[in-house]
Design a protein around this motif. Structure first.
Motif: not given
Length: 341
Positions: A91-95, A101-104
């Protein structure tokens, strides 16, 4: 509770594990009802699955019944029939911040990076549980694999009337073909199996089918006014097929890798540049894809009953998994069942 654990490649065991505690305030406790078996499980059992460590509880194609909800959960209640989104993103990374969200970057998929649903109960975030009151337990469990195809099709931005080639007529390729057709594409399916092709043509309403062992490139040109397809999806998870898929894409076209292999893929850079190709990876799916697929199923656009070709009781699967998990048994989708209904 009863749990099936893949202890190491080639070895699964039915064991007793501690039942999960009550859910946290934003979590849901589910009683698992159905578990779909897919290529990821087969590859994990065979020791060929990337991003994988043992021991692991498999199972990410899941349906269940809500047993208990956390104090902050308002959109679900006990006894609800649900489908599970198995992709646990940070929920916080660039993706994630960009909606992908599918490639977090910290992705944890149930049954792959963390223990999955091949057990009687599981606690998951309420954000990853979708009520599906109009679907059967079996239908609720195939939402996830169908979403893989729907996401790949959405990535490709198919235009009505565009010619699409789907390589691989397994469960994922079937979904790709069906959703491409629903987008208005002319769909050609290619596979090594005449039986799978026949099923794909009927189930997905493909326009044409091509046997991969019989001069496929020439046949595709014949079927498409001598032009190659502008979009090609490879859903085989086979290195040789994925490498060869470049040859089937038209100049200016797009190749989408839906399947995944634990190997390097190489291609001709001069050919890639001469065609000005677009190469895409497609990983997992998003909430948008889940909502779209559930909508299609509710509207009768997906022949769910034909897609599910085998039901296996939980304890039978634990006992006979070595035979039941073989990839070439002639089934489309195997479903492990727990409880009644």
């Amino acid at each position: 509770m009863k749990t099936i654990v893949c202890q190491e490649p080639g070895k699964m065991e039915l064991i007793e594990t501690e039942a999960p505690a009550s859910p946290g305030e934003n979590e849901v406790l589910l009683h698992i009802k159905r578990i779909g078996i897919c290529g990821t499980d087969i590859h994990a059992f065979g020791g060929n699955q990337p991003f994988f460590a043992y021991p692991r509880v498999l199972g990410h194609e899941l349906s269940g019944e809500v047993a208990e909800v956390g104090t902050a959960v308002t959109n679900l209640k006990a006894k609800d029939r649900v489908s599970v989104i198995p992709y646990m993103h940070c929920g916080t990374c660039i993706s994630c911040r960009s909606g992908k969200t599918n490639c977090c970057t910290q992705m944890k998929v149930l049954g792959v990076h963390i223990d999955g649903g091949m057990r009687e109960s599981i606690v998951v975030p309420a954000t990853h549980v979708l009520p599906v009151p109009n679907l059967s337990w079996e239908e609720a469990a195939i939402v996830e694999p169908l979403c893989i195809g729907a996401h790949a099709v959405r990535r490709a931005r198919i235009q009505p009337g565009e010619t699409v080639l789907v390589i691989g007529a397994g469960p994922i390729g079937l979904g790709v073909a069906r959703f491409a057709k629903l987008q208005g594409a002319k769909v050609i399916a290619m596979d090594m199996s005449e039986e799978r092709l026949a099923f794909c043509q009927e189930w997905a309403e493909c326009d044409e089918i091509v046997l991969a062992s019989s001069e496929p490139k020439e046949r595709i040109r014949q079927l498409n006014g001598q032009d190659l397809p502008t979009v090609v999806f490879d859903a085989t998870g086979n290195k040789h097929s994925m490498t060869g898929a470049f040859d089937f894409v038209a100049h200016g076209g797009t190749l989408v890798y839906v399947g995944l292999v634990k190997e390097q893929i190489a291609f001709s850079d001069p050919d890639f540049h001469a065609k000005e190709l677009t190469l895409m990876g497609s990983r997992n799916a998003t909430l948008e894809d889940f909502e779209y697929v559930i909508g299609c199923m509710n509207e009768g656009k997906i022949n769910s009953s034909a897609y599910i070709t085998e039901k296996i009781p939980f304890e039978q699967f634990a006992q006979d998994h070595k035979e039941l998990i073989q990839p070439n048994r002639g089934v489309i989708k195997s479903m492990v069942t727990l409880g009644e209904g």
